[in-house]
Design a protein around this motif. Sequence first.
Motif, short mmCIF file in Angstrom:
data_model
loop_
_atom_site.label_atom_id
_atom_site.label_comp_id
_atom_site.label_asym_id
_atom_site.label_seq_id
_atom_site.Cartn_x
_atom_site.Cartn_y
_atom_site.Cartn_z
N UNK A 1 0.79 -1.25 -0.20
CA UNK A 1 -0.13 0.03 0.11
C UNK A 1 1.01 1.29 0.05
N UNK A 2 1.96 1.22 0.35
CA UNK A 2 2.83 2.26 0.52
C UNK A 2 3.03 3.21 -0.76
N UNK A 3 3.08 2.44 -1.79
CA UNK A 3 3.25 3.09 -3.12
C UNK A 3 1.69 3.78 -3.76
N UNK A 4 0.92 2.87 -3.45
CA UNK A 4 -0.52 3.27 -3.94
C UNK A 4 -0.97 4.50 -2.98
N UNK A 5 -0.75 4.84 -1.86
CA UNK A 5 -1.01 5.91 -0.95
C UNK A 5 -0.52 6.97 -1.26
N UNK A 6 0.58 7.16 -1.79
CA UNK A 6 1.65 8.01 -1.86
C UNK A 6 0.80 9.49 -2.61
N UNK A 7 -0.08 9.40 -3.78
CA UNK A 7 -0.56 10.50 -4.09
C UNK A 7 -1.66 10.96 -3.11
N UNK A 8 -2.28 10.02 -2.54
CA UNK A 8 -3.34 10.61 -1.47
C UNK A 8 -2.83 11.26 -0.34
N UNK A 9 -1.83 10.81 0.00
CA UNK A 9 -1.20 11.45 1.30
C UNK A 9 -0.55 12.82 0.80
N UNK A 10 0.08 13.08 -0.36
CA UNK A 10 0.73 14.24 -0.73
C UNK A 10 -0.54 15.08 -0.79
N UNK A 11 -1.85 14.71 -1.36
CA UNK A 11 -2.72 15.83 -1.36
C UNK A 11 -3.37 15.97 0.09
N UNK A 12 -3.48 15.14 0.91
CA UNK A 12 -3.71 15.36 1.96
C UNK A 12 -3.02 16.49 2.92
#
Length: 309
Positions: free
Chosen positions: A269-280
């Motif tokens: 999940x680390x890679x998959x979540x990266x864009x969402x984390x950046x936006x948040x």
Amino acid sequence: MISVNGLIRTYGDFTAIDNVSFDIGQGEIVGLLGHNGAGKTTIMKMITGFLEPTGGSITVDGLDINRDREAIQRKIGYLPENCPVYPEMTVIDYLDYAATLHGVPETERPARVREAVAKTELTEKATQLINTLSRGYRQRVGVAQSLLHRPDILILDEPTNGLDPSQVQHMRDLIREAAQHATVIISTHILQEVQAVCDRVIIIRAGEKVLDARMDELRSAHRLLVTVDAEPARVDTALKQITAIRKVEQLSIDGHQRRYALEFQEQTEAQQCAPGIASALLEAGCSLYAMQPEQRTLESVFLEAAAHH
Ligand code: ATP
């Protein structure tokens, strides 16, 4: 293919192997990694039927080591730690003798010896006395010996021990070659050895299994390293809605920049979540300086495993 369950070996009061279990499937190349005295040789001797377990069970292709030792030994090629190659024999005579011990029929022996000599690139040395060979070549004779009966399983105890860099390279090539037709277990105390040839590592420490993982799993990051200008409480709030994050840990502070490690429920999940984390983080008004998956090395995993036991 190989199933080890609750294996125990004691010497008097000393427990050399303490409740070790693992399964090895067909075609795997597994590295048993541990310091000197960790118990690697003891495990290998028990799987090959040369040492009796004090407790637990070992089965190979459904055969039990206590009941079917000889049948199991016919399936296994074994390079012991100090391979007893007879110094006063020539390479070819020794291999012919070893083929007899392995039960290779007389008519097939010359062809099997030739095959093993060719695979281990010993042709030039075939008629030489073993005591005139360098350690690297003697080690190759040991490997040649283990291949004579075309075993399904190869168990090699410290196959590169004492070899110079070019001999190590050759031995690794040989192991990779052999692994195309057989399941291979090698023992080593050298991390790079496992990285170079194995697709799975089992780390043994003081007789216990402390880690069992596929090399590709170890390489894949399960943490994301993030550098922002926000303190922990703000980061926690910003990332609250991303439920895949299990833990946020502050690693360091450098001026107004803070580095955090985000840990996930699942490794992928680390890679998959990266864009969402950046936006948040950006939506919460944080400045994002860096974000990258953590690169784990076998060294760091080895140290982690050692530290937790
Ligand atoms: P190395 O790389 O040095 O060979 P290893 O991981 O293969 O190490 P083992 O040889 O399996 O380790 O030894 C495991 C432990 O069992 C060590 O502490 C060793 O001293 C002990 N041991 C091994 N054989 C015997 C024996 N016959 N009697 C008593 N203790 C033993």
